[in-house]
Design an enzyme around this catalytic site. Structure first.
Site, PDB file in Angstrom:
ATOM      1  N   TYR A 139       0.813  -1.220   0.000  1.00  0.00           N
ATOM      2  CA  TYR A 139       0.000   0.000   0.000  1.00  0.00           C
ATOM      3  C   TYR A 139       0.843   1.264   0.000  1.00  0.00           C
ATOM      4  O   TYR A 139       0.471   2.265  -0.600  1.00  0.00           O
ATOM      5  CB  TYR A 139      -0.914   0.029   1.231  1.00  0.00           C
ATOM      6  CG  TYR A 139      -2.183  -0.760   1.094  1.00  0.00           C
ATOM      7  CD1 TYR A 139      -2.167  -2.150   1.058  1.00  0.00           C
ATOM      8  CD2 TYR A 139      -3.411  -0.116   1.011  1.00  0.00           C
ATOM      9  CE1 TYR A 139      -3.332  -2.876   0.956  1.00  0.00           C
ATOM     10  CE2 TYR A 139      -4.592  -0.834   0.916  1.00  0.00           C
ATOM     11  CZ  TYR A 139      -4.542  -2.210   0.880  1.00  0.00           C
ATOM     12  OH  TYR A 139      -5.705  -2.922   0.778  1.00  0.00           O
ATOM     13  N   LYS A 185       3.509 -15.543   4.119  1.00  0.00           N
ATOM     14  CA  LYS A 185       3.722 -16.421   2.961  1.00  0.00           C
ATOM     15  C   LYS A 185       5.226 -16.696   2.907  1.00  0.00           C
ATOM     16  O   LYS A 185       5.904 -16.427   1.910  1.00  0.00           O
ATOM     17  CB  LYS A 185       3.179 -15.710   1.700  1.00  0.00           C
ATOM     18  CG  LYS A 185       3.166 -16.551   0.440  1.00  0.00           C
ATOM     19  CD  LYS A 185       2.111 -17.650   0.411  1.00  0.00           C
ATOM     20  CE  LYS A 185       2.293 -18.512  -0.841  1.00  0.00           C
ATOM     21  NZ  LYS A 185       1.489 -19.739  -0.832  1.00  0.00           N
ATOM     22  N   ASP A 218      -2.635 -18.594   2.435  1.00  0.00           N
ATOM     23  CA  ASP A 218      -3.590 -19.370   1.616  1.00  0.00           C
ATOM     24  C   ASP A 218      -4.303 -20.400   2.483  1.00  0.00           C
ATOM     25  O   ASP A 218      -5.514 -20.595   2.375  1.00  0.00           O
ATOM     26  CB  ASP A 218      -2.894 -20.019   0.402  1.00  0.00           C
ATOM     27  CG  ASP A 218      -1.596 -20.737   0.741  1.00  0.00           C
ATOM     28  OD1 ASP A 218      -1.107 -20.611   1.899  1.00  0.00           O
ATOM     29  OD2 ASP A 218      -1.053 -21.433  -0.137  1.00  0.00           O
ATOM     30  N   ASP A 242      -6.285  -7.062   4.467  1.00  0.00           N
ATOM     31  CA  ASP A 242      -7.421  -6.509   3.716  1.00  0.00           C
ATOM     32  C   ASP A 242      -8.289  -7.651   3.191  1.00  0.00           C
ATOM     33  O   ASP A 242      -9.510  -7.652   3.341  1.00  0.00           O
ATOM     34  CB  ASP A 242      -6.891  -5.653   2.560  1.00  0.00           C
ATOM     35  CG  ASP A 242      -8.018  -5.049   1.730  1.00  0.00           C
ATOM     36  OD1 ASP A 242      -8.972  -4.520   2.335  1.00  0.00           O
ATOM     37  OD2 ASP A 242      -7.946  -5.127   0.485  1.00  0.00           O
ATOM     38  N   ASP A 246     -12.150  -9.175   4.817  1.00  0.00           N
ATOM     39  CA  ASP A 246     -13.433  -9.227   4.088  1.00  0.00           C
ATOM     40  C   ASP A 246     -13.985 -10.650   4.099  1.00  0.00           C
ATOM     41  O   ASP A 246     -15.188 -10.864   4.228  1.00  0.00           O
ATOM     42  CB  ASP A 246     -13.278  -8.764   2.629  1.00  0.00           C
ATOM     43  CG  ASP A 246     -13.635  -7.297   2.434  1.00  0.00           C
ATOM     44  OD1 ASP A 246     -13.407  -6.513   3.377  1.00  0.00           O
ATOM     45  OD2 ASP A 246     -14.146  -6.934   1.353  1.00  0.00           O
TER      46      ASP A 246
HETATM   47  C1  IPM Z   1     -10.508  -1.237   3.573  1.00  0.00           C
HETATM   48  C2  IPM Z   1     -10.601  -0.803   2.123  1.00  0.00           C
HETATM   49  C3  IPM Z   1      -9.419   0.100   1.783  1.00  0.00           C
HETATM   50  C4  IPM Z   1      -8.151  -0.727   1.950  1.00  0.00           C
HETATM   51  C5  IPM Z   1      -9.444   0.732   0.381  1.00  0.00           C
HETATM   52  C6  IPM Z   1     -10.730   1.446   0.112  1.00  0.00           C
HETATM   53  C7  IPM Z   1      -8.280   1.671   0.191  1.00  0.00           C
HETATM   54  O1  IPM Z   1     -10.701  -1.887   1.270  1.00  0.00           O
HETATM   55  O2  IPM Z   1     -10.529  -0.365   4.462  1.00  0.00           O
HETATM   56  O3  IPM Z   1     -10.450  -2.438   3.814  1.00  0.00           O
HETATM   57  O4  IPM Z   1      -7.788  -1.487   1.040  1.00  0.00           O
HETATM   58  O5  IPM Z   1      -7.529  -0.610   2.994  1.00  0.00           O
HETATM   59 MN    MN Z   2     -10.912  -3.806   2.315  1.00  0.00          MN
END
Ligand code: IPM
Ligand code: MN
Ligand code: NAD
Length: 345
Positions: A139, A185, A218, A242, A246
């Site tokens: 990032y 990894k 993984d 990240d 999710d």
């Molecule tokens: C999160 C989002 C952000 C990230 C994006 C929008 C930059 O996906 O907060 O998880 O990747 O950190």
């Molecule tokens: Mn995210």
């Protein structure tokens, strides 16, 4: 009087933040809330996704509450030079606040077990805190470029960057099950080899009573679905965190209920983990729960008001027993969920 800067942002951000702010003001009537612009909205107003005014306000704040940033896939914002895009505003905010540790707790809210994509018996076992490194890796690494038909990014980490986030994760594990899984990894990446070494050193030097395991990313993606109950605290680098967060976030039934806290050495940043949900923005049906629970994390981590944080978390549980937005299979509006939480406080 604590000062909170409110950055509602784009898409459903303003809708979910409106409810969260009402709740904040009910639980902590002494706070002042100062709205400022971020993301695509800020770009439209000022030409910058993280304007100087916002940066100065944030620097004076005791904590920041953020909604979401970003447009739909076909938004003209995505064609802007990268530094002007809404998401770059969010990254600049994180960097300016120095919030290097992103805490994403994943737990199924009692009563919502049947909404999990996992079997109820599995869902009920889930109680994991993902600690995602937030200011390093691909990032922020400056070694990146598109050069004609070739492009590259770099995942660089230094020892101090790994140490400081590892300490946050181990400290959190102390207050929970004292088990930490560090995710990397290392079978492929040099950066993971350093990560593994430094995390092990932090453990033996400072947290010998916490059980440390190293697992590959993984495999963790698979095991988070197969046997999610095995994890207590997961520590990982920015990009892996990240993605894994999710994945874990849908276990409670909807990404719309998941909060987060981003912590550094100064004020904290609190935001739901979902995005701006352009597909439902403006319809008044977004789930404000993730943002409201982010307020609970703000009360806990930035204002030191644990009792109020728990009171709010309980109120959310009670409200969701009957009042649910469509992502949780209900018919309630964003405002109705906010009102139900206020009522059960
Ligand atoms: C999160 C989002 C952000 C990230 C994006 C929008 C930059 O996906 O907060 O998880 O990747 O950190
Ligand atoms: Mn995210
Ligand atoms: P998203 O999280 O916005 O949406 C994914 C799906 O989840 C959509 O179907 C959406 O309707 C649903 N959803 C998300 N939050 C919800 C809520 N509170 N209530 C009900 N349903 C909800 O992810 P995406 O579609 O990949 O990204 C959309 C935009 O958001 C992009 O511009 C992306 O860059 C941005 N984004 C921002 C953040 C952030 O601000 N922290 C995080 C992730 C994505």
């Amino acid at each position: 009087m604590p000062k909170i800067v409110l950055l509602s942002g784009d898409g459903i951000g303003p809708e979910v933040c409106a409810e969260a702010v009402q709740v904040l003001q009910a639980v902590a009537p002494d706070v002042t809330v100062e709205p400022q612009a971020i993301g695509g909205v800020a770009y439209e107003q000022t030409g910058q996704p993280f304007p100087k005014r916002t940066e100065s306000a944030v620097a004076e704040a005791d904590a920041v509450l953020l909604g979401t940033v970003g447009g739909a896939h076909n938004s003209p914002w995505n064609a802007l030079p990268r530094p002007l895009r809404p998401e770059s505003g969010l990254l600049a905010l994180r960097q300016s606040m120095g919030v290097y540790a992103n805490l994403r707790p994943v737990k199924v809210i009692p009563g919502l077990e049947s909404l999990s994509p996992l079997r109820e018996t599995l869902a009920r076992q889930v109680d994991v805190l993902i600690v995602r490194e937030l200011l390093g890796g691909a990032y922020f690494d400056p070694r990146r470029a598109i050069e004609g038909d070739a492009a590259y990014n770099t995942i660089g980490y230094t020892r101090p960057e790994i140490e400081r986030v590892a300490k946050v994760a181990f400290a959190a594990a102390q207050t929970r099950g004292k088990r930490l899984t560090s995710v990397d990894k290392a079978n492929v990446l040099e950066v993971s080899e350093l990560w593994r070494k430094v995390v092990s050193e932090v453990q033996s030097a400072h947290y010998p009573d916490t059980v440390l395991e190293h697992e590959y990313v993984d495999s963790v993606a698979m095991l988070l679905v197969k046997t999610p109950g095995r994890y207590d605290v997961i520590l990982t680098e920015n990009l892996f965190g990240d993605i894994l967060s999710d994945l874990a976030a849908v276990i409670p039934g909807s990404i719309g209920v998941m909060p987060s806290a981003s912590l550094g050495d100064g004020p904290g940043l609190y935001e739901p983990i979902h995005g701006s949900a352009p597909d439902i923005a403006g319809q008044g049906i977004a789930n404000p729960t993730g943002t409201i629970l982010s307020v609970a994390m703000l009360l806990r981590h930035s204002l030191g008001r644990e009792a109020e944080a728990q009171r709010l978390e309980k109120a959310v549980e009670r409200a969701l027993e009957t009042v649910r937005t469509p992502d949780l299979g209900g018919k309630a509006s964003t405002q109705e969920v906010g009102a139900a939480v206020l009522k059960s406080l």
